[in-house]
Design an enzyme around this catalytic site. Structure first.
Site, PDB file in Angstrom:
ATOM      1  N   HIS A 308      27.360  29.953  16.818  1.00  0.00           N
ATOM      2  CA  HIS A 308      28.145  30.978  16.137  1.00  0.00           C
ATOM      3  C   HIS A 308      27.369  31.782  15.115  1.00  0.00           C
ATOM      4  O   HIS A 308      27.953  32.612  14.420  1.00  0.00           O
ATOM      5  CB  HIS A 308      29.331  30.337  15.409  1.00  0.00           C
ATOM      6  N   LYS A 488      38.131  39.145   5.502  1.00  0.00           N
ATOM      7  CA  LYS A 488      37.258  38.182   6.172  1.00  0.00           C
ATOM      8  C   LYS A 488      36.668  37.313   5.076  1.00  0.00           C
ATOM      9  O   LYS A 488      36.834  37.624   3.893  1.00  0.00           O
ATOM     10  CB  LYS A 488      36.147  38.894   6.932  1.00  0.00           C
ATOM     11  N   ARG A 489      35.976  36.239   5.433  1.00  0.00           N
ATOM     12  CA  ARG A 489      35.345  35.434   4.398  1.00  0.00           C
ATOM     13  C   ARG A 489      34.420  36.307   3.544  1.00  0.00           C
ATOM     14  O   ARG A 489      33.834  37.269   4.040  1.00  0.00           O
ATOM     15  CB  ARG A 489      34.542  34.292   5.024  1.00  0.00           C
ATOM     16  N   LYS A 494      28.409  39.971   5.203  1.00  0.00           N
ATOM     17  CA  LYS A 494      29.544  40.811   5.612  1.00  0.00           C
ATOM     18  C   LYS A 494      29.635  42.065   4.740  1.00  0.00           C
ATOM     19  O   LYS A 494      30.311  43.019   5.077  1.00  0.00           O
ATOM     20  CB  LYS A 494      30.839  40.005   5.546  1.00  0.00           C
ATOM     21  N   THR A 595      36.012  38.580  14.939  1.00  0.00           N
ATOM     22  CA  THR A 595      37.230  38.692  15.739  1.00  0.00           C
ATOM     23  C   THR A 595      38.266  39.520  14.987  1.00  0.00           C
ATOM     24  O   THR A 595      39.178  40.063  15.595  1.00  0.00           O
ATOM     25  CB  THR A 595      37.826  37.305  16.067  1.00  0.00           C
ATOM     26  N   LYS A 599      41.313  42.266  16.229  1.00  0.00           N
ATOM     27  CA  LYS A 599      42.719  42.279  15.823  1.00  0.00           C
ATOM     28  C   LYS A 599      43.112  43.644  15.287  1.00  0.00           C
ATOM     29  O   LYS A 599      44.196  44.164  15.578  1.00  0.00           O
ATOM     30  CB  LYS A 599      42.965  41.227  14.739  1.00  0.00           C
TER      31      LYS A 599
END
Ligand SMILES: *Cc1c(COP(=O)(O)O)cnc(C)c1O
Length: 780
Positions: A308, A488-489, A494, A595, A599
Site C-alpha cells: 500500500h 483524509k489522514r 498528502k 480512494t 468517492k
C-alpha cells in the site's frame, strides 16, 4: 415487516424509542443475514487486515438486504425518521484511513459478488482515538464504541496464543457482512477477555507493558518508544496466530488435508501488519507434521500480499530482538526463511533479516507469497521500476496491479439518496449492480434540465452537510460558495500544508483587492497520528488561520476555513456528497492510490489533483478537460529524490508570493491566535526541509485552483457538465470491479451454492483441486 418490528418491540412503532427500534432492526437484519449464509465449496478467501473501517452498519445492511425503503416508509408512517435513527448507532472504531476503508469496501463487494470471503482482524475497544479541537490543537480521547447493542457476536470459540512465553486466550467475535442482493460473509475479530479500559489514564495514555489489559485497547498504539513498538508486534501476532488457527480449523472441517491447503484457502495479507501469518502458518503446519520446505511451499501458494505504500518508513522492519522476545516460537521459522532467501540471492536489499538484525516484513511477504500487488497503475509501475525493482527482476510473475475501488452501495446509494434516485430515473437501476452502466449518464452532458437538477441536488447536499455541521460544531456554511474539501489522514505527503499556503495566499490577494471569482469554503477532515508532531502543527496552523480569517470581515466574506472534528466514515458520508472541488494534491509518486478521490467523483465533485495514485486513472476515465491537474510528475519527483538536491530554501528565497505565505505562518496575526512554538516549527520544517516538496508545486496549484474557482463561478453549465461526466466516468472505480480482478488473477475462489447440511458432505467429497499453479502472470 411492521408486524415483525412491533412483535420485537412489543408495542407500536410510534410508541417505541429510537433505541428500541434500533435493537429490533438489528435483530431483523441478523435474521435476514443468516438466511443468506452459504456453504463454501472450494477455495475461500481470508482477508487479513489490521483495520476494517466499516462505518455504521444499520442503513447499509438494510440497503444490501433490500429492505431499506420498506423500513424507511414504516418509520415515516409513525412519525419517525431513519436519518435520526442512524444518529444513535455508534461508528465501529476498527480502522484509521484508506487502507481500512478499502478492506471494508472489499468485504462488501465479495458478499455482493457472491464470493466466499471473510475478514480477519482485531476487536479494538477504543479504536484509533476520538479527535476534538482545543485551543486550535488536536486533542485525543479514547473512542469508546462498544457500549450498547453490538453487531458482532461472541462465537464462544477461543484460540490459544503464546506471547512472550505466556498463554493468552483469543476470543473470536463475528459480525455479518451482507452483500447487495448477495450472500452473507463474516468479519472475524479477535479479542482478549482480560482487556481493561480502566488502565487508560490521561487522554489515550496507558501502561504499555500490561499486555493482558492493553492488547486490543487501541489500533496503532504510539510506536515512538520501544514498548509501543513491541506492543504492535504483540497485537499483530494475536491477530495472525488466532486467525491462522481458525483458518486451518475451518479448512480441516471442510476436508482439507493441509497438504492441499491452497485448494481451500486464499489468504490476502493487507499491507505488512499481518505478515507474521506466513511463519505462523509454517509453524502450525510443522506441528501437524509437515516438513519445513513443503510447508513454505504450501503457504506461498496460499498467501498473497498487497503493498500500500512506497513510503520507506511505513514498510515495517522489526528488530530481531523484539521478535525474539515477543514471538520466540516464530524466530526459527523466520531464520530458515531468511536462509532460503540467502541461498537464492546474496543481495542485501532482498534479505529478510538484514546485517543490522532488522526483519523486513515486506521482503518476507514478497518472497513467500505468490502475488504482490500494487493498488493503482502508477503505484504498481513505481514498485516494479524503482522501489521493488530488485524483487521484480527476481519474480516478475508475482507482480500485478489491482487498482483500488469503493463500494457504490455505501458511497452512493447510502450516502446520497437523492442523487441515486435521480440517476435511476435517467438510466434505470442497473448501475447499482453493474457500475459500468453509469456511462449511460454521459448522454445527458448537454441536457440543461438534467444539469440543472444535478446542481440542485448538490446544493441540497451542501445545505444538509451545513446543517449537520452546525448541529455538531456550531459552524454555519454558505451553500452558495464553492466547497473545496480535503479530507483524509493528516500526512505531509498528502500536503494539507499546500492547501494552507493557498489559503494564506488568498488572504493576501483579498487584502490587496484581488477577489476570488466565488467565495470559497475550504473544508478539512483529518486526524493526525498522536505522535506525529509536524502533522499536528499543520492542524494547528489551519485552525489558527481559520480563526484569523473569521475575525477579518474583509476576508471572511470570501473565505471560510472549517475543520470537521473527528473525521470518520460517518463524517465522510456527509461531506462527500456536498463537495464541489475534491482536493487530491499529494506529492506525485507518494499516494499509492487514494480512494477518497473516487468517492468524491462518484458524488459529482471535480478533482483538483496531481498526477498521483488513482488520480492518473481518474483523468483517463473523465478526460483531461474534466479534471484540474497540476504539479510535478512522479518521474520528476523521483529524480529529485534520487539526486537529493531539492532545496526548499531556494524556492522560498526566490518566489515572493511563496515567501509571503510562508512568513505569514509565524507572523504577527497568526501568533496573536496560535502557539508560537508550533507555528515556528512548522515554518522551519517547510523552509528547512519541505520533504514533500510543496514549494515547487505552489504556483501551479494556485493557478489551477483559481481556474477551477473561476469556472465554477463564471461558467456553471460547464461545471455541471464536468460534475456529470465525473459521475458517469466513476464506474471503473467500483470495488466490485477490483474484487472481480483479484478473484480472476489471484484468488480463484470456489463457487458457492446453497448447500444444506446433508449435501455438504457430498460437496466436500467432490472438492476438486484447482490443478494449476496459482501464480498470476496475467497482468505482467
Ligand atoms: C475513504 C476514506 C479515507 C481514505 O481517503 P484518501 O483520500 O484516499 O486518503 C480515509 N478516511 C475515511 C473515513 C474514508 O472514508
Amino acid at each position: 415487516m411492521k408486524a415483525r418490528l412491533e412483535a420485537l418491540c412489543k408495542k407500536s412503532i410510534a410508541e417505541c424509542s429510537y433505541e428500541e427500534i434500533y435493537r429490533a432492526l438489528m435483530t431483523i437484519v441478523k435474521e435476514e443475514s443468516k438466511a443468506r449464509e452459504k456453504a463454501v465449496k472450494g477455495r475461500k478467501l481470508y482477508y487479513i487486515s489490521a483495520e476494517f473501517l466499516i462505518g455504521k452498519l444499520l442503513s447499509n445492511n438494510l440497503i444490501n438486504l433490500g429492505i431499506y425503503d420498506e423500513v424507511d416508509g414504516l418509520l415515516k408512517e409513525s412519525g419517525k425518521s431513519l436519518a435520526e435513527l442512524e444518529e444513535i448507532e455508534p461508528e465501529p472504531s476498527l480502522g484509521n484511513g484508506g487502507l481500512g476503508r478499502l478492506a471494508a469496501c472489499f468485504l462488501d463487494s465479495l458478499a455482493t459478488l457472491d464470493l466466499p470471503g471473510d475478514g480477519v482482524g482485531l476487536m479494538y475497544h477504543c479504536g484509533l482515538f476520538r479527535q476534538n479541537f482545543r485551543n486550535h490543537c488536536q486533542n485525543e480521547t479514547p473512542d469508546y464504541w462498544l457500549d450498547g447493542a453490538q453487531w458482532a457476536e461472541d462465537t464462544g470459540k477461543t484460540y490459544e496464543v503464546s506471547l512472550a512465553g505466556k498463554e493468552y486466550e483469543a476470543r473470536l467475535y463475528r459480525l455479518d457482512v451482507t452483500g447487495y442482493d448477495g450472500r452473507t460473509n463474516k468479519l472475524n475479530l479477535f479479542d482478549l477477555d482480560t482487556v481493561d479500559e480502566g488502565i487508560i489514564s490521561e487522554g489515550i495514555q496507558f501502561d504499555k507493558t500490561e499486555i493482558d489489559k492493553n492488547l486490543t485497547l487501541f489500533l496503532y498504539p504510539d510506536d515512538s518508544d520501544d514498548e509501543g513498538r513491541k506492543l504492535r508486534i504483540y497485537q499483530q501476532y494475536l491477530m495472525v496466530s488466532a486467525g491462522a488457527q481458525m483458518i486451518l480449523e475451518e479448512c480441516e472441517k471442510r476436508g482439507c488435508k493441509l497438504h492441499d491447503l491452497a485448494d481451500y484457502a486464499a489468504i490476502q495479507i493487507n499491507d505488512t501488519h499481518p505478515s507474521m501469518v506466513i511463519p505462523e502458518l509454517i509453524r502450525l503446519l510443522g506441528e501437524k507434521g509437515i516438513a519445513f520446505e513443503e510447508a513454505a511451499e504450501i503457504v506461498t501458494k496460499t498467501c498473497a500480499y498487497t503493498n500500500h505504500t512506497i513510503l520507506a518508513e511505513a514498510l515495517e522492519k522489526w528488530p530481531e530482538s523484539y521478535l525474539e522476545e515477543v514471538v520466540p516460537q516464530l524466530m526459527p521459522v523466520i531464520r530458515k526463511l531468511d536462509e532460503a532467501v540467502k541461498e537464492k540471492t546474496d543481495r542485501e536489499d532482498l534479505a529478510i533479516i538484514d546485517k543490522g538484525h532488522l526483519v523486513h516484513m515486506a521482503n518476507m511477504d514478497i518472497h513467500f507469497t505468490h502475488s504482490t500487488n500494487g493498488v493503482a497503475a502508477l503505484h504498481t509501475e513505481i514498485l516494479k521500476e524503482s522501489e521493488l525493482n530488485q524483487f521484480y527482476q527476481l519474480y516478475p510473475e508475482k507482480f500485478n496491479n489491482k487498482t483500488n475501488g469503493i463500494t457504490f452501495r455505501r458511497w452512493l446509494l447510502s450516502c446520497n439518496h437523492e442523487l441515486t434516485e435521480y440517476i435511476e430515473s435517467l438510466i434505470g437501476p442497473g448501475f447499482k449492480k453493474d457500475a459500468s452502466e453509469l456511462k449511460k449518464l454521459a448522454a445527458y452532458g448537454d441536457d440543461q434540465k438534467v444539469l440543472k437538477r444535478l446542481m440542485e441536488i448538490k446544493t441540497a447536499n451542501k445545505k444538509k452537510f451545513s446543517d449537520w455541521l452546525f448541529k455538531k460544531q456550531g459552524v454555519a456554511l454558505k451553500p452558495d460558495s464553492i466547497f473545496s474539501i480535503q479530507s483524509k489522514r493528516l500526512h505531509e505527503y498528502k500536503r494539507q500544508q499546500l492547501n494552507l499556503l493557498y489559503l494564506i495566499h488568498q488572504y493576501f490577494e483579498i487584502k490587496n483587492g484581488h477577489l476570488p471569482a466565488a467565495p470559497i469554503t475550504a473544508v478539512f477532515g483529518a486526524k493526525a497520528a498522536p505522535a506525529y508532531i509536524t502533522a499536528k502543527n499543520i492542524i494547528h496552523a489551519l485552525l489558527t488561520l481559520s480563526k484569523v480569517v473569521e475575525k477579518d470581515p474583509e476576508v471572511s466574506k470570501w473565505i471560510q476555513i472549517v475543520l470537521v472534528e473527528n473525521y470518520n466514515v460517518t463524517a465522510a458520508e456527509k461531506m462527500i456528497p456536498a463537495c464541489d472541488l475534491s482536493e487530491q494534491i499529494s506529492l506525485a509518486s507518494k499516494e499509492a492510490s487514494g480512494t477518497g478521490n473516487m468517492k468524491f467523483m462518484l458524488n459529482g465533485a471535480v478533482t483538483l489533483g496531481t498526477m498521483d495514485g488513482a488520480n492518473v486513472e481518474i483523468a483517463d476515465c473523465v478526460g483531461g478537460e474534466n479534471i484540474y491537474i497540476f504539479g510535478q510528475s512522479s518521474r520528476q519527483v523521483i529524480r529529485l529524490y534520487e539526486k537529493g538536491d531539492y532545496c526548499a530554501r531556494e524556492w522560498y528565497e526566490t518566489d515572493p508570493n511563496l515567501r509571503r505565505a510562508v512568513d505569514f505562518i509565524d507572523g504577527e496575526l497568526m501568533l496573536s491566535e496560535g502557539d508560537e512554538g508550533s507555528l515556528r516549527s512548522l515554518k522551519n520544517e517547510l523552509v528547512g526541509k519541505d520533504w514533500f516538496q510543496t514549494f515547487p508545486d505552489f504556483n501551479a496549484y494556485v493557478v489551477r485552483k483559481n481556474q477551477a474557482v473561476t469556472d465554477y463561478a463564471v461558467n456553471p453549465e460547464k461545471w455541471a457538465k464536468m460534475a456529470l461526466l465525473n459521475i458517469s466516468g466513476a464506474g471503473y472505480f467500483s470495488s466490485d470491479r477490483t474484487i472481480a480482478e483479484y478473484n480472476e488473477d489471484i484468488w480463484h475462489l470456489g463457487e458457492t451454492e446453497e448447500v444444506s447440511g446433508i449435501e455438504e458432505e457430498a460437496v466436500r467429497a467432490g472438492n476438486g483441486h484447482l490443478g494449476q499453479d496459482e501464480t498470476d502472470q496475467k497482468n505482467i
